[in-house]
Scaffold this motif. Structure first.
Motif, PDB file in Angstrom:
ATOM      1  N   PHE A  64      46.810  85.582  55.065  1.00  0.00           N
ATOM      2  CA  PHE A  64      45.530  85.806  54.217  1.00  0.00           C
ATOM      3  C   PHE A  64      45.465  84.865  53.097  1.00  0.00           C
ATOM      4  O   PHE A  64      44.347  84.536  52.813  1.00  0.00           O
ATOM      5  N   ALA A  67      44.794  81.661  54.029  1.00  0.00           N
ATOM      6  CA  ALA A  67      43.283  81.481  54.244  1.00  0.00           C
ATOM      7  C   ALA A  67      42.443  81.291  52.918  1.00  0.00           C
ATOM      8  O   ALA A  67      41.701  80.270  52.739  1.00  0.00           O
ATOM      9  N   ALA A  96      38.911  79.506  58.355  1.00  0.00           N
ATOM     10  CA  ALA A  96      38.477  80.110  59.683  1.00  0.00           C
ATOM     11  C   ALA A  96      39.701  80.472  60.377  1.00  0.00           C
ATOM     12  O   ALA A  96      40.234  81.705  60.898  1.00  0.00           O
ATOM     13  N   LEU A  99      42.273  82.869  58.420  1.00  0.00           N
ATOM     14  CA  LEU A  99      41.784  84.171  58.360  1.00  0.00           C
ATOM     15  C   LEU A  99      41.682  84.941  59.855  1.00  0.00           C
ATOM     16  O   LEU A  99      42.233  86.041  59.991  1.00  0.00           O
ATOM     17  N   PHE A 100      41.400  84.107  61.080  1.00  0.00           N
ATOM     18  CA  PHE A 100      41.528  84.514  62.337  1.00  0.00           C
ATOM     19  C   PHE A 100      43.091  85.080  62.659  1.00  0.00           C
ATOM     20  O   PHE A 100      43.150  86.172  63.208  1.00  0.00           O
ATOM     21  N   THR A 103      43.781  88.433  60.821  1.00  0.00           N
ATOM     22  CA  THR A 103      43.121  89.298  61.415  1.00  0.00           C
ATOM     23  C   THR A 103      43.794  89.795  62.774  1.00  0.00           C
ATOM     24  O   THR A 103      44.045  90.825  63.094  1.00  0.00           O
ATOM     25  N   MET A 137      36.089  92.542  62.166  1.00  0.00           N
ATOM     26  CA  MET A 137      36.836  91.409  61.523  1.00  0.00           C
ATOM     27  C   MET A 137      36.961  90.308  62.310  1.00  0.00           C
ATOM     28  O   MET A 137      37.086  88.984  62.067  1.00  0.00           O
ATOM     29  N   ALA A 141      35.571  86.454  61.951  1.00  0.00           N
ATOM     30  CA  ALA A 141      36.479  85.268  61.978  1.00  0.00           C
ATOM     31  C   ALA A 141      36.054  84.163  62.955  1.00  0.00           C
ATOM     32  O   ALA A 141      36.083  83.144  62.667  1.00  0.00           O
ATOM     33  N   LEU A 144      33.021  82.379  62.092  1.00  0.00           N
ATOM     34  CA  LEU A 144      33.490  81.278  61.187  1.00  0.00           C
ATOM     35  C   LEU A 144      33.734  80.315  61.670  1.00  0.00           C
ATOM     36  O   LEU A 144      33.220  78.999  61.217  1.00  0.00           O
TER      37      LEU A 144
END
Length: 165
Positions: A64, A67, A96, A99-100, A103, A137, A141, A144
């Motif tokens: 995170f 990201a 993106a 973050l993906f 998550t 979430m 992601a 994005l």
């Protein structure tokens, strides 16, 4: 809104995200290693039991933070150059992706640990819990990535229009 206003907003947002990164890391370190601070107590909850649960939280937080760092790079590129330039789209795609990944690990790791522990202990039952927040979430992601593709397309259109003029 002209490019100067966008550049100024991008610089301000980059500063805010950088401060947020520092606060997130500081609060996490306080919760993980720090003492109680008078009436204030910071707790860190793990994704599962033992060291493996703590490791998942550590990895998820690290991803995170990466990201958010990519987001600051994108905001810097927006402030310095063309809105749809390659630096912007690459940094946004990186944001993106990280973050993906953070998550995805946050959502998938706890059930995988629970199933693995159940199998290794010789059977039994395991409750797998998924929250709507987790699915939202993941969907956000993934959205994005679509937005990054749209930025690339906007850049292609901008280049084409510059050639026409």
């Amino acid at each position: 809104m002209n490019n100067f206003a966008i550049a100024r907003s991008a610089r301000r947002l980059r500063l805010a995200v950088t401060i947020a990164i520092g606060l997130i890391v500081a609060i996490y370190l306080l919760g993980r290693f720090g003492p109680e601070l008078g009436p204030l107590r910071v707790e860190a909850h793990s994704a599962g039991p033992g060291w493996l649960g703590r490791a998942i939280v550590d990895v998820t937080l690290a991803l995170f933070i990466i990201a958010l760092w990519r987001l600051t790079q994108m905001l810097s590129a927006v402030a310095d150059g063309p809105l749809f330039g390659p630096r912007v789209t690459q940094a946004f795609r990186g944001f993106a992706f990280w973050l993906f990944l953070a998550t995805f690990i946050d959502v998938i790791a706890p059930p995988v640990i629970a199933v693995t522990e159940t199998i290794s202990s010789g059977g039994g039952s395991t409750a797998l819990v998924f929250e709507l927040r987790d699915l939202l979430m993941l969907a956000g992601a993934l959205f994005l990535f679509l937005l990054a593709r749209m930025l690339e397309q906007a850049r292609a259109i901008e280049v084409e229009l510059e050639e026409i003029v």
